[in-house]
Design an enzyme around this catalytic site. Structure first.
Site, short mmCIF file in Angstrom:
data_model
loop_
_atom_site.label_atom_id
_atom_site.label_comp_id
_atom_site.label_asym_id
_atom_site.label_seq_id
_atom_site.Cartn_x
_atom_site.Cartn_y
_atom_site.Cartn_z
N LYS A 17 -40.44 58.39 7.30
CA LYS A 17 -40.55 57.34 8.36
C LYS A 17 -41.58 56.30 7.95
O LYS A 17 -42.46 56.55 7.11
CB LYS A 17 -40.93 57.97 9.71
CG LYS A 17 -42.24 58.77 9.75
CD LYS A 17 -43.52 58.00 9.95
CE LYS A 17 -44.73 58.91 10.12
NZ LYS A 17 -46.01 58.27 9.91
N ASP A 154 -46.02 64.45 15.01
CA ASP A 154 -44.86 63.67 14.57
C ASP A 154 -43.58 64.50 14.48
O ASP A 154 -42.50 63.95 14.30
CB ASP A 154 -45.10 63.10 13.15
CG ASP A 154 -46.05 61.92 13.15
OD1 ASP A 154 -46.35 61.41 14.24
OD2 ASP A 154 -46.48 61.53 12.05
#
Ligand code: C5P
Length: 302
Positions: A17, A154
């Site tokens: 990401k 996350d």
């Protein structure tokens, strides 16, 4: 997470990401920080292969793919065995389901660690999702999300099918965003890494300021130029204070023909927003020629 089943194994792809927007809102009493971040997954993947094993056996082997080799000398080695989030995810799933199944997991790394690219978190989420299917556990999404948030802030973002989202709380509260895919980025990382807790300790929260709405609108419209205008990462200044390599990369990016650039997460990976994959490839060539050890061209996913 993308999964493919073969006769005797299950193969999962775990994407990296980028944080296109990261605002540190305030420090919490539990040691974490409240944040508002826009994350998008990109087409750079670790591969995880799950194979049957004897009852109770939990084995993890890790190797770096050829494409990740240039970063092999990085200061932070990839943790193996029980210290790897993949191992901890598999163990947590077994405990939650009350089972003693075995599995052999092969992890092939392309995403550098200590980079702010979410590699470890994505691997952990892929492990939860894949083993839920591999062991036919039938755990609900809610149960998996609960395990994911215990493994790391996350990890929940990577669990579902969300490619781009706004994450709040300590990062575990996710609002999916329907963003247009295919934005092109060039991502670079110096040999050194950074520790996430160290960067957060060094940051000064900013409760005021513009939120992520303008960035979200730019992404929904698929506009790289507008997204580049609304880049923000409150962890960049602390990362630059802690690591000269980050400050040097920021300088190098200032000389490149990119729409905008910033650190991803707590670093040390740094990215530029480009108009096309071809432009990103040209910038990647220039960064390599300036001695940056790891450079990749990536695109946001749908
Ligand atoms: O959740 P995770 O294990 O990835 O966090 C690692 C560390 O990073 C935490 O222990 C904390 O020091 C810091 N952190 C934080 N605020 C967040 C996320 C992480 O302070 N929102």
């Amino acid at each position: 997470m993308l999964c493919r089943r073969t006769a005797s194994s299950l193969v999962a792809l775990a994407p990296a990401k980028l944080n296109l927007f990261l605002r540190v809102v305030g420090k919490r009493t539990d040691g974490y920080h409240d944040i508002e971040t826009v994350m998008t997954t990109v087409d750079l993947y670790d591969t995880l292969i799950f194979r049957p094993a004897a009852r109770g056996e939990l084995e993890l082997s890790v190797r770096i793919a050829a494409s990740g080799r240039r970063n092999e000398d990085a200061a932070e080695p990839i943790p193996a065995g029980e210290s790897n989030l993949v191992y901890r995810a598999a163990r947590a799933l077994k405990q939650a389901a009350g089972i003693d199944h075995g599995v052999r997991i092969e992890l092939i790394k392309r995403i550098p660690s200590a980079a702010g690219l979410g590699g470890g978190s994505s691997d952990a989420a892929a492990t939860l999702g894949a083993l839920n299917s591999f062991w036919s556990l039938g755990l609900s999404n809610e149960a998996l999300l609960n395990l994911a948030s215990q493994l790391g802030s996350d990890v929940p973002f990577f669990l579902g099918s969300t490619s781009t989202g706004v994450c709040r709380g300590r990062g575990e509260l996710i609002e999916p965003l329907r963003a247009l895919a295919g934005l092109a980025f060039v991502v670079a990382k110096p040999a050194s890494g950074l520790s996430t807790p160290a960067v957060y300790r060094e940051c000064r929260p900013e409760p005021e300021g513009t939120g992520s709405a303008p960035m979200c609108q730019a992404l929904q419209a698929g506009r790289a130029d507008r997204a580049a205008q609304h880049l923000r990462n409150d962890l960049q200044s602390p990362a630059e204070r802690l690591n000269d390599d980050v400050a040097r990369l920021a300088c190098l990016f200032r000389e490149q023909p990119v729409r905008g650039h910033q650190l991803s997460g707590s670093g040390t990976a740094y990215f530029g927003v480009c108009d096309s994959r071809a432009q990103a490839a040209a910038v990647a060539g220039r960064l390599r020629s300036r001695g940056v050890p790891w450079v990749q061209v990536v695109q946001s996913r749908c």
